[in-house]
Design a protein around this motif. Structure first.
Motif, PDB file in Angstrom:
ATOM      1  N   PRO A  12       0.858  -1.152  -0.002  1.00  0.00           N
ATOM      2  CA  PRO A  12      -0.151  -0.132  -0.039  1.00  0.00           C
ATOM      3  C   PRO A  12       0.840   1.172   0.140  1.00  0.00           C
ATOM      4  N   ALA A  13       0.303   2.223  -0.691  1.00  0.00           N
ATOM      5  CA  ALA A  13       1.093   3.555  -0.718  1.00  0.00           C
ATOM      6  C   ALA A  13       1.099   4.155   0.675  1.00  0.00           C
ATOM      7  N   ASP A  14       0.263   4.059   1.590  1.00  0.00           N
ATOM      8  CA  ASP A  14       0.298   4.516   3.113  1.00  0.00           C
ATOM      9  C   ASP A  14      -0.059   3.376   3.909  1.00  0.00           C
ATOM     10  N   PRO A  15       1.185   3.071   4.685  1.00  0.00           N
ATOM     11  CA  PRO A  15       1.026   1.906   5.537  1.00  0.00           C
ATOM     12  C   PRO A  15       0.188   2.052   6.778  1.00  0.00           C
ATOM     13  N   LEU A  16      -0.236   3.393   7.099  1.00  0.00           N
ATOM     14  CA  LEU A  16      -0.838   3.597   8.327  1.00  0.00           C
ATOM     15  C   LEU A  16      -2.052   3.144   8.601  1.00  0.00           C
ATOM     16  N   PRO A  17      -3.059   3.147   7.535  1.00  0.00           N
ATOM     17  CA  PRO A  17      -4.341   2.326   7.789  1.00  0.00           C
ATOM     18  C   PRO A  17      -4.113   0.792   8.188  1.00  0.00           C
ATOM     19  N   MET A  18      -3.061   0.204   7.568  1.00  0.00           N
ATOM     20  CA  MET A  18      -2.913  -1.075   7.761  1.00  0.00           C
ATOM     21  C   MET A  18      -2.181  -1.248   9.268  1.00  0.00           C
ATOM     22  N   PHE A  19      -1.418  -0.388   9.816  1.00  0.00           N
ATOM     23  CA  PHE A  19      -1.078  -0.332  11.018  1.00  0.00           C
ATOM     24  C   PHE A  19      -2.245  -0.081  12.112  1.00  0.00           C
ATOM     25  N   ALA A  20      -3.032   0.857  11.544  1.00  0.00           N
ATOM     26  CA  ALA A  20      -4.466   1.085  12.627  1.00  0.00           C
ATOM     27  C   ALA A  20      -5.069  -0.338  12.610  1.00  0.00           C
ATOM     28  N   ARG A 100       7.438  -1.912  13.873  1.00  0.00           N
ATOM     29  CA  ARG A 100       8.283  -1.065  14.485  1.00  0.00           C
ATOM     30  C   ARG A 100       8.092   0.327  13.874  1.00  0.00           C
ATOM     31  N   LEU A 101       8.290   1.268  14.815  1.00  0.00           N
ATOM     32  CA  LEU A 101       8.157   2.784  14.351  1.00  0.00           C
ATOM     33  C   LEU A 101       9.327   3.788  14.746  1.00  0.00           C
ATOM     34  N   GLU A 102       9.752   4.606  14.158  1.00  0.00           N
ATOM     35  CA  GLU A 102      10.837   5.638  14.312  1.00  0.00           C
ATOM     36  C   GLU A 102      10.108   6.959  13.957  1.00  0.00           C
ATOM     37  N   GLY A 103      10.641   7.917  14.673  1.00  0.00           N
ATOM     38  CA  GLY A 103      10.200   9.329  14.512  1.00  0.00           C
ATOM     39  C   GLY A 103      10.891  10.233  15.424  1.00  0.00           C
ATOM     40  N   PRO A 104      10.332  11.610  15.062  1.00  0.00           N
ATOM     41  CA  PRO A 104      10.583  12.700  16.020  1.00  0.00           C
ATOM     42  C   PRO A 104       9.465  12.683  17.154  1.00  0.00           C
ATOM     43  N   ILE A 105       9.684  13.417  18.537  1.00  0.00           N
ATOM     44  CA  ILE A 105       8.711  13.269  19.230  1.00  0.00           C
ATOM     45  C   ILE A 105       8.541  14.761  19.748  1.00  0.00           C
ATOM     46  N   VAL A 106       7.217  15.202  20.414  1.00  0.00           N
ATOM     47  CA  VAL A 106       6.911  16.481  21.009  1.00  0.00           C
ATOM     48  C   VAL A 106       6.106  16.123  22.088  1.00  0.00           C
ATOM     49  N   ILE A 177       5.566   9.609  13.402  1.00  0.00           N
ATOM     50  CA  ILE A 177       6.091   8.464  12.570  1.00  0.00           C
ATOM     51  C   ILE A 177       6.705   8.747  11.227  1.00  0.00           C
ATOM     52  N   ASP A 178       7.916   8.758  11.059  1.00  0.00           N
ATOM     53  CA  ASP A 178       8.511   8.960   9.794  1.00  0.00           C
ATOM     54  C   ASP A 178       9.013   7.749   9.163  1.00  0.00           C
ATOM     55  N   THR A 179       9.089   6.578   9.929  1.00  0.00           N
ATOM     56  CA  THR A 179       9.577   5.283   9.424  1.00  0.00           C
ATOM     57  C   THR A 179       8.692   4.429  10.127  1.00  0.00           C
ATOM     58  N   ILE A 180       8.308   3.407   9.198  1.00  0.00           N
ATOM     59  CA  ILE A 180       7.488   2.274   9.859  1.00  0.00           C
ATOM     60  C   ILE A 180       7.775   0.846   9.105  1.00  0.00           C
ATOM     61  N   GLU A 181       7.970  -0.254   9.980  1.00  0.00           N
ATOM     62  CA  GLU A 181       8.072  -1.521   9.622  1.00  0.00           C
ATOM     63  C   GLU A 181       7.013  -2.329   9.931  1.00  0.00           C
ATOM     64  N   LEU A 182       6.325  -3.156   9.087  1.00  0.00           N
ATOM     65  CA  LEU A 182       5.455  -4.065   9.236  1.00  0.00           C
ATOM     66  C   LEU A 182       6.109  -5.476   8.988  1.00  0.00           C
ATOM     67  N   TRP A 183       5.666  -6.510  10.057  1.00  0.00           N
ATOM     68  CA  TRP A 183       6.473  -7.715   9.742  1.00  0.00           C
ATOM     69  C   TRP A 183       5.088  -8.772  10.080  1.00  0.00           C
ATOM     70  N   ALA A 184       5.022  -9.787   9.272  1.00  0.00           N
ATOM     71  CA  ALA A 184       3.933 -10.772   9.510  1.00  0.00           C
ATOM     72  C   ALA A 184       4.781 -12.122   9.305  1.00  0.00           C
ATOM     73  N   GLN A 197       9.251   4.817   4.490  1.00  0.00           N
ATOM     74  CA  GLN A 197       9.685   6.178   5.023  1.00  0.00           C
ATOM     75  C   GLN A 197       9.162   7.258   4.483  1.00  0.00           C
ATOM     76  N   ARG A 198       8.973   8.441   5.109  1.00  0.00           N
ATOM     77  CA  ARG A 198       8.520   9.742   4.710  1.00  0.00           C
ATOM     78  C   ARG A 198       9.373  10.963   5.256  1.00  0.00           C
ATOM     79  N   THR A 199       9.115  12.030   4.949  1.00  0.00           N
ATOM     80  CA  THR A 199       9.776  13.438   5.319  1.00  0.00           C
ATOM     81  C   THR A 199       8.745  14.063   6.145  1.00  0.00           C
ATOM     82  N   LEU A 200       9.129  14.321   7.205  1.00  0.00           N
ATOM     83  CA  LEU A 200       8.196  15.165   8.070  1.00  0.00           C
ATOM     84  C   LEU A 200       8.679  16.724   8.079  1.00  0.00           C
ATOM     85  N   THR A 201       7.784  17.676   7.985  1.00  0.00           N
ATOM     86  CA  THR A 201       8.143  18.850   8.100  1.00  0.00           C
ATOM     87  C   THR A 201       7.232  19.500   9.408  1.00  0.00           C
ATOM     88  N   LYS A 202       7.842  20.220  10.354  1.00  0.00           N
ATOM     89  CA  LYS A 202       7.254  20.840  11.350  1.00  0.00           C
ATOM     90  C   LYS A 202       6.441  21.978  11.037  1.00  0.00           C
TER      91      LYS A 202
END
Length: 220
Positions: A12-20, A100-106, A177-184, A197-202
């Motif tokens: 999928p182009a966007d992994p977040l719906p599958m993560f959800a 697995r998730l990676e990214g900046p935090i606030v 989330i700027d990096t996500i890995e799905l494993w089955a 992976q994607r680029t985030l702009t604050k």
């Protein structure tokens, strides 16, 4: 694992719906005591990593962040303030999936922290005031005394409910989330694994906007 439970082809182009969907599925099946538990890793002095288990209390897939809550003065809180980036891992062994998730935090906006804090049990709210998280403690008895002292100060010695304000040092953390890995899990340890992976702009103190995702299938 059945073929229809592996990652789709093409990805999928966007992994977040599958993560959800995976996150909701893990909670709905109730196959482990805390399906919202995740390991969060931070970086401290001299680039030394540390990790601990926390509970994911919110997933916002349309924007792309998760939320957990902590004492900002704890080790992880201090490390996140100094190095505002984290990694997180969900592992649902019974349903053979990992994220697995990676990214900046606030740190979360105050209303978000206030709302969740108010929903907690009384003893948990008292404990947020009583525990000087991650700091040395003389004994278990000393901690019990700290709890009793807070209850006394708040007029809650005999109460089973009461108004406990949120401590200023306690609140939410948003991991964008700027990096996500799905494993089955696959048969014969030929697992299905992909990373996006994607680029985030604050945009402001609490918010990022995300660019398009780039997905890649990985060897297991």
């Amino acid at each position: 694992m059945a073929a229809d439970e592996l990652l789709p082809e093409p990805l999928p182009a966007d992994p977040l719906p599958m993560f959800a969907t995976w996150f909701s599925d893990a909670r709905a099946r109730n196959v482990q005591p805390n399906p919202d538990a995740m390991v969060v890793a931070t970086v401290g002095e001299n680039s030394a990593p540390s990790a601990r288990v926390v509970l994911c209390k919110r997933l916002v897939p349309d924007q792309g962040f998760i939320v957990f809550f902590t004492n900002y003065d704890s080790r992880k809180g201090r490390e996140l303030a100094e190095h505002p980036r984290a990694a997180a891992v969900f592992h649902w062994d019974t349903i053979h999936r990992q994220v697995r998730l990676e990214g900046p935090i606030v740190f979360s906006p105050a209303p978000e922290s206030d709302q969740y804090f108010a929903s907690r049990a009384l003893e948990s709210r008292v404990g947020a005031w009583a525990s000087v998280q991650s700091e040395p403690l003389a004994s278990r008895a000393a901690l019990v005394e700290q709890v009793q002292s807070v209850r006394e100060r708040l007029g809650l010695l005999q109460a089973t409910e009461g108004n406990v304000p949120r401590p200023p040092h306690w609140g939410g953390v948003r991991l964008w989330i700027d990096t996500i890995e799905l494993w089955a899990e696959g048969a014969g340890r030929i697992h299905d694994r992909a990373r996006w992976q994607r680029t985030l702009t604050k945009k402001d103190e609490f918010t990022f906007s995300g660019g398009p995702w780039t997905g890649t299938r990985l060897n297991p």
